[in-house]
Design an enzyme around this catalytic site. Structure first.
Site, PDB file in Angstrom:
ATOM      1  N   LYS A 135       4.062   7.732   6.062  1.00  0.00           N
ATOM      2  CA  LYS A 135       2.806   6.821   6.284  1.00  0.00           C
ATOM      3  C   LYS A 135       3.573   5.295   6.287  1.00  0.00           C
ATOM      4  O   LYS A 135       4.510   5.061   5.723  1.00  0.00           O
ATOM      5  CB  LYS A 135       2.070   6.804   5.033  1.00  0.00           C
ATOM      6  CG  LYS A 135       0.892   5.694   5.221  1.00  0.00           C
ATOM      7  CD  LYS A 135       0.054   5.740   3.980  1.00  0.00           C
ATOM      8  CE  LYS A 135      -1.093   4.790   4.359  1.00  0.00           C
ATOM      9  NZ  LYS A 135      -1.984   4.508   2.995  1.00  0.00           N
TER      10      LYS A 135
ATOM     11  N   CYS B 108      -4.375   0.808  -6.999  1.00  0.00           N
ATOM     12  CA  CYS B 108      -4.738  -0.583  -6.418  1.00  0.00           C
ATOM     13  C   CYS B 108      -6.220  -0.655  -6.135  1.00  0.00           C
ATOM     14  O   CYS B 108      -6.638  -2.030  -6.074  1.00  0.00           O
ATOM     15  CB  CYS B 108      -3.776  -0.737  -5.227  1.00  0.00           C
ATOM     16  SG  CYS B 108      -3.924   0.746  -3.976  1.00  0.00           S
TER      17      CYS B 108
ATOM     18  N   LYS C 204       6.645   6.192   2.142  1.00  0.00           N
ATOM     19  CA  LYS C 204       5.556   5.271   2.465  1.00  0.00           C
ATOM     20  C   LYS C 204       6.346   3.725   2.579  1.00  0.00           C
ATOM     21  O   LYS C 204       6.988   3.488   1.621  1.00  0.00           O
ATOM     22  CB  LYS C 204       4.485   5.185   1.319  1.00  0.00           C
ATOM     23  CG  LYS C 204       3.313   4.350   1.461  1.00  0.00           C
ATOM     24  CD  LYS C 204       2.571   4.502   0.433  1.00  0.00           C
ATOM     25  CE  LYS C 204       1.095   3.375   0.589  1.00  0.00           C
ATOM     26  NZ  LYS C 204       0.259   3.520  -0.332  1.00  0.00           N
TER      27      LYS C 204
HETATM   28 ZN   LIG Z   1      -1.962   1.677  -3.864  1.00  0.00          ZN
END
Ligand SMILES: [Zn+2]
Length: 324
Positions: A248, A122, A195
């Site tokens: 997370k 990303c 996550k």
């Molecule tokens: Zn990412």
């Protein structure tokens, strides 16, 4: 009066007594410090929403690393923020990209430092999604190939641990096989196993310049309402060969730290994320909270929940506080 109640206060009478019976401790070796590296030179730009956290060019990283080593930090996790982005995130798996250069530089100067490479696309894709797109959706299996390439390139640069964060199905096995084939059977995988698609990442996206340009990450990151799903995610990653499991964000999802601790024997890592950091910093700057006490309570909370390791932007401050 006969004894009709318990006298718990006996063990809290003095500081020395409290020290004696303390169950959990925050130690510097439990903490992993995140670093954001950028291209260029002489860049040390503070991230506005994260006071004390910087974008660093390699020359500034060298100065920062000295401070980090002196603070007693033994492990860092690397995020690269490239200048050029494209649709397939080629900056992620280029052997001479900024993250790889930074890893090489750190390992050369501080061979004993544990360098963890965040492995995702990303930060390197122009659309900001964690994989490659096919008809406007992230293509799971195509993305795996690029993630595997990224991991191998990071291991070649000297990364001690590969930390895949993009929540594609099969990312651990794809990376494991690629690392093994490339001769990196000794490099462990620290999976972002659990996550969530969380609003607590806001400041990080500014830091990593990785906000999705359209849509969101809900088709790959987990729904914050779910906990059993996290156990399924973790079980898959363990089966695929994950050596560490990350939860997370940490704070709002402390139950998952407990549940992973109870269900798995791998080291559990809590990520004390950017939004958690920013809230503490903002409130402290206003004089509304005692920063040191809030941070130490939070970190020992992760330990109590069962985390072995904590990724935290507070690590340098904690070093000062622990030294007294
Ligand atoms: Zn990412």
């Amino acid at each position: 009066m006969t004894q009709t109640f318990d006298r718990h206060r006996r063990l809290r009478r003095s500081a020395a007594m409290r020290n004696l019976v303390r169950e959990n401790h925050v130690r510097m070796e439990d903490l992993i410090y995140p670093l954001f590296v950028v291209e260029g030179s002489n860049v040390k730009n503070e991230i506005p929403s994260m006071p004390g956290v910087y974008h660093l060019s390699l020359d500034q990283l060298a100065i920062e690393m000295k401070e980090i080593v002196e603070a007693g930090i033994q492990s860092v996790i690397m995020f690269g923020v490239p200048e050029e982005k494209d649709a397939c995130g080629s900056g992620a798996y280029d052997d001479n990209a900024i993250t790889q250069e930074a890893i090489r530089q750190i390992k050369e100067a501080y061979p004993e430092m544990v360098v963890i490479a965040d492995t995702c696309l990303c930060e390197y894709t122009d659309h900001g999604h964690c994989g490659v797109l096919q008809d406007g959706d992230v293509d799971n299996d195509e993305s795996l190939k690029l993630l595997a390439q990224t991991a191998v390139s990071q291991a070649k640069a000297g990364a001690d641990i590969i930390a895949p964060s993009n929540m594609m199905d099969g990312f651990v096995i794809a990376i494991r096989e690629a690392l093994d084939e490339a001769g990196f059977t000794h490099i462990p995988i620290m999976s972002y196993a659990v996550k969530y698609a969380s609003a607590f990442y806001g400041p990080f996206r500014e830091a990593a310049n990785s906000t999705p340009q359209f849509g969101d990450r809900k088709s790959y990151q987990m729904d914050p309402s779910n906990s059993r799903e996290g156990l399924r995610e973790a079980a898959s990653d363990v089966k695929e060969g994950a050596d560490f499991l990350i939860v997370k964000p940490g704070l709002a999802f402390m139950d998952m730290v407990v549940r992973l601790r109870e269900n798995f024997n791998q080291p559990i890592v809590a990520y004390n994320v950017s939004g958690e950091y920013s809230m503490v910093k903002a409130a402290a700057a206003n004089g509304w909270i005692d920063e040191e006490k809030i941070v130490m309570e939070t970190l020992v909370g992760f330990k109590r929940a069962g985390a072995d390791l904590i990724i935290t932007y507070h690590a340098k401050d904690v070093s000062k506080w622990l030294k007294g």
